[in-house]
Design a protein around this motif. Structure first.
Motif, short mmCIF file in Angstrom:
data_model
loop_
_atom_site.label_atom_id
_atom_site.label_comp_id
_atom_site.label_asym_id
_atom_site.label_seq_id
_atom_site.Cartn_x
_atom_site.Cartn_y
_atom_site.Cartn_z
N UNK A 32 0.88 -1.33 0.09
CA UNK A 32 0.01 -0.03 -0.17
C UNK A 32 0.67 1.35 -0.02
N UNK A 33 1.92 1.23 0.81
CA UNK A 33 2.82 2.33 0.61
C UNK A 33 3.49 2.71 -0.74
N UNK A 34 3.55 1.43 -1.48
CA UNK A 34 3.99 1.69 -2.92
C UNK A 34 2.99 2.17 -3.85
N UNK A 35 1.95 1.86 -3.61
CA UNK A 35 0.83 2.30 -4.35
C UNK A 35 0.57 3.80 -4.09
N UNK A 36 0.70 4.29 -2.78
CA UNK A 36 0.65 5.46 -2.40
C UNK A 36 2.06 6.36 -3.07
N UNK A 37 2.93 5.55 -3.04
CA UNK A 37 4.39 6.36 -3.56
C UNK A 37 4.21 6.58 -5.18
N UNK A 38 3.19 5.69 -5.68
CA UNK A 38 3.44 5.78 -7.10
C UNK A 38 2.46 7.07 -7.74
N UNK A 39 1.89 7.90 -6.94
CA UNK A 39 1.59 9.17 -6.84
C UNK A 39 2.60 10.19 -6.94
N UNK A 40 3.64 9.87 -6.84
CA UNK A 40 4.52 10.95 -6.71
C UNK A 40 5.84 10.44 -7.72
N UNK A 41 6.39 11.46 -8.32
CA UNK A 41 7.60 11.11 -9.29
C UNK A 41 8.94 11.28 -8.51
N UNK A 42 8.63 12.53 -7.39
CA UNK A 42 9.90 13.10 -6.83
C UNK A 42 10.08 12.38 -5.36
N UNK A 43 11.06 11.51 -5.09
CA UNK A 43 11.24 10.88 -3.79
C UNK A 43 11.15 12.00 -2.56
N UNK A 44 11.72 13.15 -3.18
CA UNK A 44 11.86 14.11 -1.84
C UNK A 44 10.45 14.52 -1.55
#
Length: 673
Positions: A533-545
């Motif tokens: 789920x964290x990863x799918x949340x992360x897919x909304x972002x391109x910039x890791x910062x």
DNA sequence: CTGACCCTTCCCAAG
DNA sequence: GAAGGGTCAG
């Protein structure tokens, strides 16, 4: 450099909103306030959010570009809600509008100009635990003599430092007033404070308070930026102003400047955060502080039936420090009074709540429209058990937050370190996951790493493994250490720049973390799911910062958009929440539990014996009862079994005892088991 | 030096 | 009931 703005409504709003028709008279007055400073006192349930939302729409309708508006709220959730509602009202791209919590706006500012304060781009944000780790590291190297005197633990130090920042006073003053028993060690405390500040700069990390403190400093020390942002934010709106502290107030004052337009909205009767530095004086003295400010009062309550509102009004009556207002109900009477329910013990309390929940559901009330509100997290214990046993679905705003769980933080530590190679706390966290590496080896490894990184700028950008190969690690740890190096390499592209968050999380889990979890945690499956789920949340972002900032800035209160909450969001469930976290929310039915002296109001506050403390508790009680739309149950158990003192006989909360008896109806609850 | 194990302690609220 | 702290075997 005063800036004058006239708001014209000659040609009628582009949005087609009929402001006068959609708002009541006092809401309309506030919404259509002329430029300048304005104080809006909006009572509980009076449409505060509606007023702010329409105010923003009104500004946009009058041709104010969205990028010239700044909307500061208390929670991310509130910001999102308001911006969504504004978008629905007017056809303007609200993404150009700056809206968010104080911390998130501070973060945005600092991300734009980190170098002005000696920071590098990609600085990390520490949560409470990280902060404690860094402080422990400082304490370890500070040669503090802990033997002779009681020296404060890192948590306490963090608390002290934070309070000093938030109310903008000297650390010594905090020690004198709140921690007099540490006066003997105030010199080493100051030393640790200094070392801690240096360490943060050195490791390119900020704690939560820095997001504001450093923002203020950024503006104070850079005239050009001050000018830029003052010109940019022509209209500043602040929600929940009663809960702002000195630091937040200074931040607002700086951004608004001499010629800006500031509208603050709040309700002094709902100020409940003084323990973390909030100063109700900010709202009480606003008019004095800004002589030209106009005051608007919105006193019609749309939420509660008059029976509940009368009780709420009577409850807050006893407080001395408040702006007098008379809140009246717009809804018709219901004919039934709030219930006062005395039960034998916590078990009976839970049974009563559960049974009543089921009866109400039969009557057609959704689970979503019911809430159990309490003073302290542990008050929910029996209720949780009972609801679980009876199969009643509930969602709880617990102390445990999704992003503070060990496995989520472990994965984040890899990411943070990939983005910020000076991040000692993250480095230490991740190397200690390696079997055979304890605190001693970790410290040694960090010292090696920072030396190699310090002497060789290349280490700041090149492949991790190239440097890690050179380092000596315990034999037992070697293979995992190598694996960690390759995994870290996967987190950066050939230019040495961090890759997108979702990819990072994938690499970390596949590369090292899945194996670790299997060995370490019993509930491996559950945690693996969390990370998906964290990863799918992360897919909304391109910039890791950007992604990591969001992780840090999302709090327990508004994890709505957090992965864990998403799974449960559309499900029907009763809400279990603390009074603090219930602020701003409403339900048809509210169960206020543990209303006994010592529980609500809290024992500690009573022991301290300060009148202000009790007044704040009373405001918290006011917040609790004003959450209810149709039905309110005030419950207290007569006896409870304390761990230490055995059976304790309880007295009803003074907040109930002080109320005229005619405002509530006692229920006789009989146990039939 | 690490990590397993056991003991005690703790409980107020949170960005 | 979990989390920090202390102890001790390997």
């Amino acid at each position: 450099m005063a800036r004058d703005y006239t708001l014209h409504s000659t040609k009628g709003p582009a949005s087609g909103i009929n402001y006068k028709a959609e708002l009541n008279a006092s809401q309309y007055e506030a919404v259509s306030a002329p430029p300048g400073h304005a104080l809006v006192i909006a009572g509980a349930g009076s449409g505060k959010t509606r007023t702010l939302t329409y105010r923003v729409a009104y500004l946009l309708d009058n041709g104010i570009p969205p990028e010239n508006i700044l909307l500061l709220t208390f929670t991310n959730k509130a910001a999102r809600e308001m911006l969504d509602r504004v978008s629905a009202l007017v056809q303007v791209d609200t993404r150009r509008l700056w809206g968010g919590t104080f911390h998130s706006v501070g973060n945005r500012l600092l991300r734009r100009h980190p170098e002005r304060l000696g920071y590098r781009p990609g600085f990390s944000i520490m949560d409470r635990e990280d902060q404690k780790d860094l402080l422990d590291s400082v304490l370890g190297g500070a040669a503090i003599d802990k033997g002779s005197y009681r020296f404060p633990k890192s948590e306490v130090l963090a608390e002290m430092f934070s309070l000093a920042e938030n109310i903008c006073c000297d650390l010594q003053e905090i020690i004198d007033t709140r921690y007099p028993y540490f006066d003997l060690v105030s010199e080493p405390i100051h030393r640790v404070h200094q070392l801690y500040r240096e360490k943060k700069l050195e490791t390119n990390t900020m704690d939560f308070d820095d997001l504001l403190t450093l923002s203020v400093r950024l503006l104070q020390e850079n005239e050009d930026l001050l000018q830029t942002y003052q010109r940019m934010f022509q209209f500043v709106l602040v929600d929940e102003f009663q809960d702002t502290n000195r630091l937040q107030c200074d931040f607002v004052d700086l951004l608004v400047g001499e010629g800006g337009n500031l509208m603050v909205v709040g309700d002094d009767a709902q100020s409940i955060y003084s323990w973390r530095g909030a100063d109700v004086g900010n709202i009480l003295n606003f008019a004095e502080h800004h002589p030209t400010a106009k005051t608007y009062k919105i006193e019609t309550n749309y939420r509660s039936v008059p029976e509940i509102l009368s009780l709420a009004n009577a409850a807050i009556e006893a407080n001395t420090a408040q702006i007098r207002k008379s809140l009246h109900a717009s809804r018709p009477g219901k004919g039934t009074l709030p219930a006062l329910v005395q039960v034998d013990n916590p078990g009976a309390q839970a049974a009563f709540v559960a049974q009543r929940i089921l009866e109400l559901q039969d009557e057609g009330v959704d689970f979503n429209e019911m809430a159990v509100i309490y003073r302290a997290h542990f008050h929910s214990l029996e209720i949780q058990l009972e609801l679980t046993q009876r199969g009643i679905p509930f969602q709880i705003t617990s102390g445990l937050r999704f992003f503070e769980q060990a496995h989520v933080k472990d994965v984040a530590a890899f990411m943070k370190f990939a983005v910020n190679r000076k991040d000692e706390v993250s480095f230490m966290r991740l190397v200690r996951l390696i079997p055979g590496v304890g605190s001693a080896s970790a410290a040694k490894l960090w010292s090696d790493w920072s030396q190699c990184e310090g002497s060789n700028e290349g280490a700041m950008t090149g492949r991790f493994s190239a440097y890690m190969k050179e380092m000596k690690v315990p034999k037992k740890a070697q293979s995992t250490w190598d694996q960690f190096g390759y995994t870290l390499d996967e987190l950066i592209d050939p230019q040495g720049l961090p890759v997108a968050p979702a990819g990072m999380i994938h690499s970390i889990v596949e590369g090292v973390y899945a194996d670790y979890m299997k060995a370490k945690f019993k509930n491996y499956e559950q945690r693996a799911q969390d990370l998906e789920q964290l990863s799918s949340f992360g897919s909304r972002y391109t910039d890791p910062i950007e992604f990591l900032s969001q992780l840090s800035l999302l709090s327990g209160v508004d994890t709505d958009n957090a992965p864990a909450a998403e799974a449960t969001q559309d499900r029907e469930a009763v809400t279990l929440t603390t009074a603090h976290q219930a602020k701003g929310l409403e339900w048809q039915v509210v169960f206020a539990i543990w209303l006994a002296d010592g529980m609500f109001p809290n024992r500690r506050v009573l022991d301290e014996g300060s009148a202000e403390g009790v007044e704040e508790e009373r405001r918290l009680f006011y917040v609790t009862v004003t959450r209810a739309k149709d039905e309110l149950y005030m419950i207290y158990p007569l006896i409870y079994h304390a761990a230490r003192d055995g059976n304790v006989l309880q007295v009803p909360s003074r907040f109930i005892a002080d109320l005229p008896a005619g405002l509530m109806e006692p229920w006789n609850v009989r146990s039939v088991f």
